[in-house]
Design a protein around this motif. Structure first.
Motif, PDB file in Angstrom:
ATOM      1  N   GLY A 196      44.365  34.916  40.000  1.00 19.57           N
ATOM      2  CA  GLY A 196      43.740  35.754  39.082  1.00 19.57           C
ATOM      3  C   GLY A 196      43.692  35.842  37.842  1.00 19.57           C
ATOM      4  O   GLY A 196      44.539  35.304  37.245  1.00 19.57           O
ATOM      5  N   ALA A 208      44.998  42.305  38.583  1.00 19.52           N
ATOM      6  CA  ALA A 208      44.005  40.970  38.487  1.00 19.52           C
ATOM      7  C   ALA A 208      42.720  41.200  38.749  1.00 19.52           C
ATOM      8  O   ALA A 208      42.194  42.145  39.268  1.00 19.52           O
ATOM      9  N   PRO A 245      40.010  42.688  43.112  1.00 20.09           N
ATOM     10  CA  PRO A 245      41.229  41.812  42.880  1.00 20.09           C
ATOM     11  C   PRO A 245      41.081  40.487  43.789  1.00 20.09           C
ATOM     12  O   PRO A 245      40.376  40.705  44.761  1.00 20.09           O
ATOM     13  N   GLU A 292      45.315  30.901  33.431  1.00 14.88           N
ATOM     14  CA  GLU A 292      45.885  31.588  34.442  1.00 14.88           C
ATOM     15  C   GLU A 292      45.428  31.146  35.725  1.00 14.88           C
ATOM     16  O   GLU A 292      46.477  31.243  36.619  1.00 14.88           O
ATOM     17  N   HIS A 342      43.352  38.466  33.947  1.00 19.37           N
ATOM     18  CA  HIS A 342      43.841  39.601  33.474  1.00 19.37           C
ATOM     19  C   HIS A 342      42.934  39.834  32.066  1.00 19.37           C
ATOM     20  O   HIS A 342      42.554  39.191  31.434  1.00 19.37           O
ATOM     21  N   THR A 382      49.686  38.626  30.137  1.00 17.63           N
ATOM     22  CA  THR A 382      50.430  39.705  31.124  1.00 17.63           C
ATOM     23  C   THR A 382      51.185  40.351  30.221  1.00 17.63           C
ATOM     24  O   THR A 382      51.718  41.674  30.614  1.00 17.63           O
TER      25      THR A 382
END
Length: 465
Positions: free
Chosen positions: A68, A77, A62, A120, A70, A456
């Protein structure tokens, strides 16, 4: 201004308010299709192998305090570039991702993962994401049009070769917050100048063992994101790496006079996202006309069939003839195998290709051995904008049935078609409630919803780890 830099200026200057409602819908439909294909591809062996390799190399660590990314359907992350790599590989993992037929390339599995990673990382909203996706598709498609189909027929895979440049444009727009004017155009030129050197991919996979094809999209998405980040840090590539001396187009084109005009002709008149074919079958798009014609004749009793004659394009005859494929991707590239599967009623179930090499596909292989290909004039004339074919089945008692079909993107992707396909391929992977939430998150992009919600929302409720 030359055609290459007209393209950069257009891509840098594009604004959400410039986009017709139909184009916004097309882009949203393609994002939904990408997410569905990635969810389907994430638990497949080749994606799992990639994740294992990345974990062993410590690359799934991560990002700590940094923003981060996904991976679709996986909690936790990741470094954004790694997220683009994983999502692109997964989305291309079943060869069911979107296709631009005139260039025989897969922009969605390349441009969208890079754009989502950048969105993101920057907290971009849905309108910025949609605009970046439209710009990335435009650049990737126009460069491929200018290069022509010859390099693909020679054995290069357009998705892996040109993809980094489209991904770089989408990511760079988001990472620079859509910098307008000459500065924005220069940033895109610099990112593309780097990405032009990062492409790769040959079609040796078509005869197996070929699951490297899945990585072509993922690596292209990662390369585009990387190019955009390096350019933002101050290292730009050659400003004319597409059409200049030793640029991508003159280097890869097999035409004495490459179609440089395709880089800028009609910019803004129609957007490439409106020309995308949503694939209903998990096979090479060049064989979809044959699969659709065969599906119209299904189901047949394969053991009672004497022979099957398929009339198709010259490219499909040269590239997609393999009556005895050795692995999944070779079967997906095989006209004979895909037509046999369709005749037996399995055209719309992508998981049937996973039977290759297990012995569970014996009936398909017996029928595939009876399939003969030839060039069909009508199919040849329509290729590649429409992939058509004629299929004729002759039974052992002399009875004959025939069908002709052609597939194209004449009507664009369309939200309704994308939602229907998404629901079909994610059933069993997402709960109905999660499906609904994800569809809603993508639909909200046009109203300024958070781009990150598209990822997410997928990270819980999946049936794979």
């Amino acid at each position: 201004m030359d055609s290459e830099h007209q393209l950069y200026a257009y891509a840098a200057g594009l604004r959400f308010t410039d986009l017709p409602a139909g184009t916004v819908e097309s882009a949203a439909a393609l994002i939904l299709d990408h997410l569905g294909c990635a969810l389907l591809g994430m638990p497949l062996p080749w994606t799992r192998a990639l994740l294992t390799a990345l974990a062993d190399g410590g690359e799934l660590t991560p990002p700590g305090d940094r923003p981060g990314g996904h991976a679709v359907g996986r909690p936790g992350a990741l470094p954004p570039g790694i997220a683009a790599l994983v999502n692109g590989t997964a989305a291309h993992g079943f060869d069911l991702d979107d296709t631009h037929l005139p260039t025989m390339s897969h922009p969605g599995a390349v441009v969208i993962p890079a754009a989502l990673a950048a969105a993101e990382a920057t907290g971009a909203d849905g309108r910025d994401l949609i605009t970046a996706v439209v710009a990335g598709y435009e650049v990737m498609g126009r460069i491929t049009r200018a290069t022509g189909l010859g390099f693909g027929e020679k054995g290069f895979h357009a998705t892996g070769q040109v993809g980094p440049m489209g991904a770089a444009v989408a990511a760079a727009r988001l990472l620079t917050n859509g910098t307008p004017g000459a500065a924005g155009s220069a940033s895109l030129a610099g990112a593309v100048g780097l990405a032009a050197s990062f492409g790769g991919g040959i079609k040796a996979f078509s005869v197996g063992s070929g699951n490297v094809k899945r990585l072509h999209a993922g690596r292209a998405a990662q390369a585009g994101y990387f190019a955009a980040t390096v350019q933002r840090a101050g290292l730009a590539g050659p400003p004319a790496a597409v059409a200049g001396k030793f640029g991508f187009v003159p280097t890869f084109s097999t035409d004495p006079e490459p179609a440089y005009h395709a880089l800028a002709d009609g910019l803004g008149d129609r957007h490439l996202v409106d020309e995308i074919y949503l694939k209903p079958y998990a096979a090479c798009a060049a064989v979809h006309g044959a699969v659709e014609a065969a599906a119209a004749l299904a189901p047949v009793d394969g053991d009672r069939v004497d022979r099957v004659l398929v009339g198709t394009s010259r490219r499909a005859l040269a590239q997609n003839s393999n009556p005895d494929p050795s692995d999944v991707i070779a079967a997906q590239y095989s006209t004979e195998y895909s037509v046999a599967l369709a005749l037996l009623g399995g055209a719309t179930d992508p998981r049937r290709y996973l039977d290759v090499g297990t012995g569970a596909d014996a009936a398909v292989r017996r029928l595939a051995a009876k399939v003969t290909l030839r060039v069909d004039d009508q199919a040849e004339q329509s290729y590649p904008d429409a992939n058509g074919a004629h299929v004729e089945v002759t039974d052992a008692d002399g009875g004959r049935r025939a069908a002709r079909a052609a597939v194209s993107a004449a009507t664009g992707p369309g939200w309704a078609s994308a939602e229907q396909k998404f629901t079909a391929i994610t059933t069993g992977l997402l709960t109905p409630a999660r499906q609904s939430r994800l569809v809603g998150a993508v639909a909200a992009l046009a109203d300024g919803g958070r781009a990150a919600d598209c990822l997410t929302t997928t990270t819980e409720g999946t049936s794979h780890d």
